[in-house]
Structures are given as C-alpha cells and as structure tokens.
Design an enzyme around this catalytic site. Structure first.
Site, mmCIF file in Angstrom:
data_model
loop_
_atom_site.group_PDB
_atom_site.id
_atom_site.type_symbol
_atom_site.label_atom_id
_atom_site.label_comp_id
_atom_site.label_asym_id
_atom_site.label_seq_id
_atom_site.Cartn_x
_atom_site.Cartn_y
_atom_site.Cartn_z
ATOM 1 N N GLU A 248 0.886 -1.168 0.000
ATOM 2 C CA GLU A 248 0.000 0.000 0.000
ATOM 3 C C GLU A 248 0.917 1.209 0.000
ATOM 4 O OE1 GLU A 248 -1.386 3.269 1.254
ATOM 5 O OE2 GLU A 248 -1.935 2.263 3.113
ATOM 6 N N CYS A 282 -2.056 9.130 3.231
ATOM 7 C CA CYS A 282 -1.853 8.707 1.844
ATOM 8 C C CYS A 282 -3.093 8.922 0.989
ATOM 9 C CB CYS A 282 -1.407 7.247 1.790
ATOM 10 S SG CYS A 282 -2.488 6.118 2.678
#
Length: 478
Positions: A248, A282
């Site tokens: 990720e 993020c």
C-alpha cells in the site's frame, strides 16, 4: 498527559532492550520522550526463530480460538483508548480527538478480521464419480511487515490483524518515530494470552531489518505501507526470493467538484479534511479540480476555512492541526510551494513554517497551479491543497489521472451520469462520492498503478495472507 510507555523490542513473548538506541521526540515541543532500542542482527535472528516457533502453534489453532484472542485484545485496546491516544499525540503531534478516533479504528480492524478468520472457507468442486475435488487455504507463513509513522496505531493494526486472523505469525517493524501505538497493540495481545512468538515487534535501521528479514525462507509475505520508492525496493528484494508482496504505497488524491454540487459544503469539507493529520495521509485530498463556473466561490470558502485552522500542540483543547511528524518535512513543503509560485501558481494562504518551536507548517492553499509544477506530480504529504479550475468533467478526469498514482479519489456531484463516468474512468483503487472518507474496515483498501497492489480489509483482506491448495482425490489409481 498520561505516562509515555516504556519502549522496547518484543521477541518470543518477552520485552528486551538493545545495545543501540535512538531518541523519540515530541514534534510539537522537540522534547525527548524516550529512548527506542534498535535491533541487532542477533535480535532479528531471535525474532525469526520465535516467529517460526509461533507459526507452528498459531497455524494449528482453531479459527474460532484465534478470533477470540484477537477480540480480547481489541477489547483491551478500547478500554485503554485514552492512554494510547495520549501517547500517540505525544509522539506524532496529531490532535487528541483524532488520536482517540485512531485507537477505535485500529480496534475495528482487529474486530473485522477476527470475524473473517472464521470465514476462510475452502470449497468442494463437483467432479466425476470416483473423484473428489476440493480447495483448501493455509497460512502463507511468517509475515515480515513494515508500518509507517503517520498512523501509529491503525497502520500496524492492519498488518497484525490480517496476519493473526489468517493463522500466520508476524515480525513487525513499526515506525521508529512513532513506536507507542505498536507497543500498545503488543501489550494488549500479551495480556489477551497470545502464544509467545506469534507477534514480534522490532525497531532499528530500516534497511538492515528489511535486508535481513525478507530473504528468510520462512517469510511467506512482505507487507508494507509506505512510499512508492521504498515499496519498489522491497518488492524487488522479495521477488529475488520468490516471496509474495502486499504493497500500500503513495497517493496523490484528486477531488473532482462538479458544477451541480453544494459549493460551500464541498469546499468546507475539503478544507477541513485536507488539514487532518497535517495532510500526512496517503489518501489526503490534495488536487482539487473544480468546475470553472463555481471555482471562485469554491476558492473563497476553501481558503477562508483553511486559514482559520487552529494549529498547535495536539494535546491542547481546540487544536485542529498539529505539527508535521519530523523536521525534514518542512524544507520539502517549502520547496514545493516556492516551485509552484515560481511557475505561476497563486499562493492564497500559508506557504511557510509556523512558529519557532516544533515542526509546524502553515495550512497552505495554492490555486491555478500549472501542470509543470512539481506538486502536480509529487505527493506533498503535508497541509498543502491545490485548487485548479476545469471546463468540464472530461477535463477533470483527465487531470485526475495525470499522475502515476492511483490510491484514492473523490467526487462531489448529484448527477447519476457523472457518478457513472467517475466510477468507470477515474483510475484509483478507492473512489468516494460526496464524502472524503476513503475506507472502512469492511471495505477492501489498496491502490493501482504506482500506489501498490493487494488489498487490506473487507472480504478480500485475508487473501494475501493465505495460500490456496487444490486437492484431487481419486478413489482408484488412474
């Protein structure tokens, strides 16, 4: 302020110190909170040995028993919410209210995966008489996991929850700058009765740890939440040993604001969400592409709310945004702003360091930023928003997709045809319409393009932690 936890490595069910250590610093005050032990190669070998022994125990434990242990630990985390949140705010700087919510979100990750632990079903496939075909799932092995500093509790929780629910053991390298969240998770599992060796926690020099752990034959999965640069390096290292990788990675989230939306609500929502965690998320909404007929009003509302953001030490009442997590973020953010302005962008508010003590950066809004500005391609990972006008939805989607990243994207509209277009054409792993919430424990989370691969959460969340075995049993020798 509650007492900051004693820092240590956790290997084979026991806490230990190390010959080397490093300071953990409060980013709001620049005061030292504690000394964090750095694992030696001997410590790492002990961690692998312990994880291999723990795997033998945990992989043979019934899924219901695994789930019960995970739920006990999650309950303890909920009970200790205030203590954990205070430690997170001290080491990370985020407002205490946000830290409290992070503790609950971390507990929710464990609770969801505990339920999924009992649903790792195989299946029976119809076959010709005399044969039986079936599919079985097994833990992938020891997990080598790496979690970042921006969410000290919930990011380690994702990795640990997936591993333990699947019957794997894990060696976690959590962030050296924000170790308390992971330490509190380990304490909860220790008190919940998790067998020794199933969960191991190390800190130290990241390259030393990754280069030692990933080549180990017993490591079946490398799991990282981090930057694209680090993710590519670890993926290449894992590939050399034929080891599975779950990545990720970075994002640069676009927000498409259509002409039919409630302009003020969309702008206020965007300004508040952009400054959450000082933009160190993020999935943080960063590149706003706003229809030109509502652009001026959107900018006015957004800039006014962003400039009113209360910045300060997260432990203080009423603070909305704390510091960046470390000193090195300040010159990076400053350089992005200066580059954009030098290329024609308009600085509407902020753009510089905030105050003399702590690693604070002003809430910043840039408008009319040209595509050649660095910030249009580089994720700022800080409290900077880019607002640009677009002529129509086609132009917005084209601009949204004009980066190598594809983690999260957002849209504001009430038109069904616009929603369908965004679902089909915006290149992200997570798309949210009329909300800036990117994921929940029950939904699969992950990216495409340079934002990684694999999913955490949802029904798909345990897939990376399991192997699949096809069994063909014939009644007679063919």
């Amino acid at each position: 302020m509650a007492t900051y936890p004693e820092l240590g490595l956790f290997i084979g069910g026991k806490w230990r110190k190390a010959k080397r250590d490093m300071p953990v610093v409060n980013p709001a005050t620049e005061e030292e909170l504690g000394r964090l032990p750095c694992a030696s190669l001997s410590d790492l070998q002990d961690a692998i040995d312990a994880a291999e022994a723990g795997l033998q125990i945990w992989s043979g434990t019934a899924p219901r028993e695994r789930a019960d242990t995970i739920l006990r630990a999650a309950g303890l985390m909920r009970d200790r919410q205030e203590e954990i949140a205070q430690a997170i705010t001290a080491e990370h700087g985020k407002p205490l209210a946000q830290a409290r919510l992070e503790v609950i979100r971390g507990a929710e990750f464990f609770e969801w995966d505990a339920g999924e632990a009992m649903r790792t079903y195989g299946r029976v496939i119809p076959a010709a008489r005399g044969s039986k075909l079936s599919v079985h799932h097994h833990p992938v092995g020891v997990v080598a996991a790496f979690s970042p500093w921006n969410f000290p509790m919930s990011q380690p929780a994702r990795k640990i929850a997936g591993a333990l629910a699947s019957g794997c053991s894990i060696v976690l390298k959590a962030a050296e700058e924000t170790p308390a969240g992971a330490i509190h998770i380990v304490r909860a599992f220790e008190d919940a009765g998790l067998p020794a060796g199933v969960l191991n926690l190390v800190f130290g020099v990241p390259s030393e740890i990754s280069e030692f752990l990933i080549p180990q034959p017993s490591v079946g999965l490398v799991a990282l939440t981090g930057s694209t640069v680090v993710g590519r390096h670890l993926t290449a290292l894992a590939a050399r040993h034929d080891t599975r990788a779950l990545m990720e990675l970075g994002g640069h989230a676009p927000v498409i604001v259509c002409e039919d939306t409630d302009v003020d609500k969309a702008a206020l929502s965007g300004a508040i969400r952009k400054m959450r965690n000082a933009g160190q998320v993020c999935t943080s909404p960063t590149r706003f592409f706003v229809h030109e007929v509502i652009f001026d009003r959107f900018v006015e509302t957004f800039v006014k709310r962003a400039s009113q953001t209360v910045v300060g030490n997260g432990i203080n009442e009423g603070v909305e945004m704390g510091p960046t997590a470390n000193e090195r973020r300040i010159p990076v953010l400053t350089a992005l702003v200066e580059d954009a302005v030098s290329k024609g962008a308009i600085l509407r508010t902020g753009g510089a360091r905030h105050g003399d003590v702590g690693y604070f950066f002003q809430p910043t809004v840039l408008t009319n930023v040209p595509p050649e500005a660095a910030i249009m391609q580089e994720e700022p990972f800080g409290p900077i928003a880019v607002l640009n006008p677009v002529a129509n939805l086609d132009a917005a989607i084209s601009a949204a997709n004009a980066v190598p990243y594809g983690l999260a994207g957002y849209g504001f509209t009430n038109r069904a045809d616009y929603i369908d277009r965004m679902i089909d054409d915006v290149q992200v792993g997570n798309l949210s319409i009329n909300t800036l919430e990117a994921s929940l424990p029950e939904t699969p989370f992950g990216g495409i393009k340079s934002s990684g691969y694999g999913r955490e959460g949802g029904a798909e969340g345990l897939d990376n932690y399991l192997t699949t075995k096809n069994v063909w049993h014939s009644a007679q020798i063919a």
